[in-house]
Design an enzyme around this catalytic site. Structure first.
Site, mmCIF file in Angstrom:
data_model
loop_
_atom_site.group_PDB
_atom_site.id
_atom_site.type_symbol
_atom_site.label_atom_id
_atom_site.label_comp_id
_atom_site.label_asym_id
_atom_site.label_seq_id
_atom_site.Cartn_x
_atom_site.Cartn_y
_atom_site.Cartn_z
ATOM 1 N N GLY A 278 0.836 -1.198 0.000
ATOM 2 C CA GLY A 278 0.000 0.000 0.000
ATOM 3 C C GLY A 278 0.869 1.245 0.000
ATOM 4 C CD1 TRP B 64 0.934 5.790 8.929
ATOM 5 C CD2 TRP B 64 2.791 6.962 8.536
ATOM 6 N NE1 TRP B 64 1.761 5.667 10.028
ATOM 7 C CE2 TRP B 64 2.915 6.375 9.812
ATOM 8 C CE3 TRP B 64 3.848 7.740 8.061
ATOM 9 C CZ2 TRP B 64 4.029 6.530 10.628
ATOM 10 C CZ3 TRP B 64 4.966 7.902 8.872
ATOM 11 C CH2 TRP B 64 5.052 7.304 10.143
ATOM 12 C CE LYS C 235 -2.539 6.341 13.683
ATOM 13 N NZ LYS C 235 -2.172 7.717 14.074
ATOM 14 C CE LYS D 39 -6.053 9.120 14.692
ATOM 15 N NZ LYS D 39 -5.747 9.597 13.317
#
Length: 463
Positions: free
Chosen positions: A48, A52, A196, A285
């Protein structure tokens, strides 16, 4: 299709670069732990190539890529994604604004194709530009050149360490495919997940499913060999050597040596044994970051309104944390730090702002050009559905009756109605915030701290 590898130093940005001898020693220690023979390189593959995932692989390439006889670093991404002309024009501007990048492309005889793409005479592809160090989701931050593999089997079949840089929504599918290529493996790989995001599973009982658990189910790789790395990190800033912290969570056998291996002068990696809880907090978050972006846009960046929202959303996160963790106080610092950076500059907050301004619509989906997957959208759905289950009921402090936990989380409820049910527009987040029936956020925190809410089954633990 495999590109060439070229190591580029960015130590000009670092106050205290790590000596090459120290890097080689850390690599040798990890190679020894993984029983690598002399002449057999340690194979590290990023799966991927989002912002990030691309940055993480590029940092490893920058740090260790020159030790070619001891480590092979490459990255996989799907082929065929075309770069549109507007992006190609912007990419050309970025190239010409950076003398080091310009010289590098000219030296590699790659500059002309970017000239042609800007003129519309040629189509570039995402995997093609990644070889030259450009991530499609982060055009303004050139990376070092990377060795790119577009065939998944070729990329992973003999990998010693796999970096999961996929969105949580794609992790299961890709690793199910990977598992087919690992059927004949003798050694078990180590997997570091950067994802995440979470999913909710209702049977046989309600629980959260995280990317590391998806990988475990898909591949059969034991949880001891699967780790999660996260922290309050903005990918582009980390690659530009802004000082950052992260935490790698998992079994002691791997997390401590990997924390040492991954640590750089500007990127300090700590380790922790509580894998799943930290992973879930990384997804939580993102939920509230979308709402924060909406509030910021709708109130013209009013500091007062944003602080009111922050008070309510953090109280809900604290409440949810008490449901998920036996010792929630240990998570307060990491959770708030990650929340803070996401509200400041994360893609989920950006998405909320664009929705509120009418520059994006919910109908466009949660995969946005130039940004990648907005993981907070699927997380809203997962947390709402999970906390709506009556079997998890808690005592309502005013009504004195049992209610599903989501009834004490009005911000989460409204985000679900806006993003998933599409019953309201983004403006409804302010209506929820200004509702006179909204309790003092402190009350929710007191409720969480004064009642035994912990539900071990939510994270798959035994009661």
């Amino acid at each position: 299709m495999v590109g060439t590898t070229e190591s580029v130093s960015h130590n000009v940005y670092s106050n205290s670069p790590i000596p090459n001898g120290s890097l080689e020693k850390k690599l040798d220690e990890l190679r020894h732990l993984m029983d690598k023979a002399e002449g057999d390189p340690l194979r590290i593959v990023g799966v991927g190539a989002g912002a990030w995932g691309g940055v993480f692989t590029a940092m490893l390439q920058d740090g260790y890529g020159h030790l070619r006889d001891k480590v092979l670093i490459r990255i996989w991404r799907r082929p065929g994604r075309a770069v549109d002309r507007a992006t190609a024009e912007h990419l050309f501007e970025v190239i010409n604004s950076r003398e080091d990048v310009l010289r590098r492309l000219i030296r590699r005889c790659a500059y002309l194709k970017y000239v042609e793409a800007r003129l519309g005479d040629r189509t570039l592809y995402a995997d093609e530009i990644l070889k030259d160090g450009f991530c499609l989701n982060m055009i303004d931050t050139p990376l070092c050149p990377l060795k790119v593999v577009t065939n998944l089997q070729e990329a992973v079949w003999d990998a010693d360490i796999v970096i999961n840089g996929l969105p949580s929504t794609e992790t299961r599918e890709v690793f199910e495919e990977i598992s087919r290529y690992w059927k004949e493996r003798v050694t078990v790989p180590v997997i570091i997940s950067l994802a995440k995001g979470v999913e909710a599973e209702m049977e046989p009982e309600p629980r959260i499913i995280t990317p590391t658990q998806m990988i475990n189910r898909a591949t059969g790789v034991p949880m001891e060999n699967i780790l999660y790395l996260g922290g309050p990190n903005i990918a582009s800033e980390i690659y530009n050597k802004e000082y950052a912290n992260a935490r790698i969570c998992g079994s002691e056998k791997w997390r401590k040596p990997l924390a040492k291996f991954l640590r750089q002068a500007h990127f300090i990696v700590w380790d922790n044994g509580d894998l799943v809880t930290h992973e879930v907090m990384g997804g939580l978050k993102n939920v509230y970051a979308i709402g924060a972006g909406m509030v910021a846009a709708l109130t013209n960046e009013s500091a007062t309104s944003k602080s009111v929202y922050f008070a309510h959303c953090t109280s809900e996160m604290i409440f949810i944390t008490h449901l998920l963790s036996e010792e929630p106080e240990r998570l307060a610092g990491p959770l708030l730090a990650d929340t803070y950076v996401t509200l400041l500059k994360g893609r989920n907050s950006w998405y909320g702002q664009k929705l509120a301004k009418g520059e994006l619509s919910i109908e466009m989906g949660d995969s946005i050009k130039g940004k990648g997957m907005i993981q907070g959208v699927s997380a809203v759905k997962a947390f709402y559905e999970l906390l709506s289950q009556s079997c998890l009921s808690v005592l309502h402090p005013e009504e004195k009756k049992s209610v599903a936990p989501v009834e004490l989380c009005p911000i989460l409820k409204m985000l679900y109605k806006i993003l998933i049910k599409r019953e309201f527009s983004a403006e409804a987040i302010l209506q929820a915030l200004r509702d006179e029936t909204m309790n003092d956020p402190r009350d929710r925190i007191v409720i969480a701290q004064s009642h035994v809410f912990y539900r071990p089954s939510l994270l798959g633990h035994d009661s």
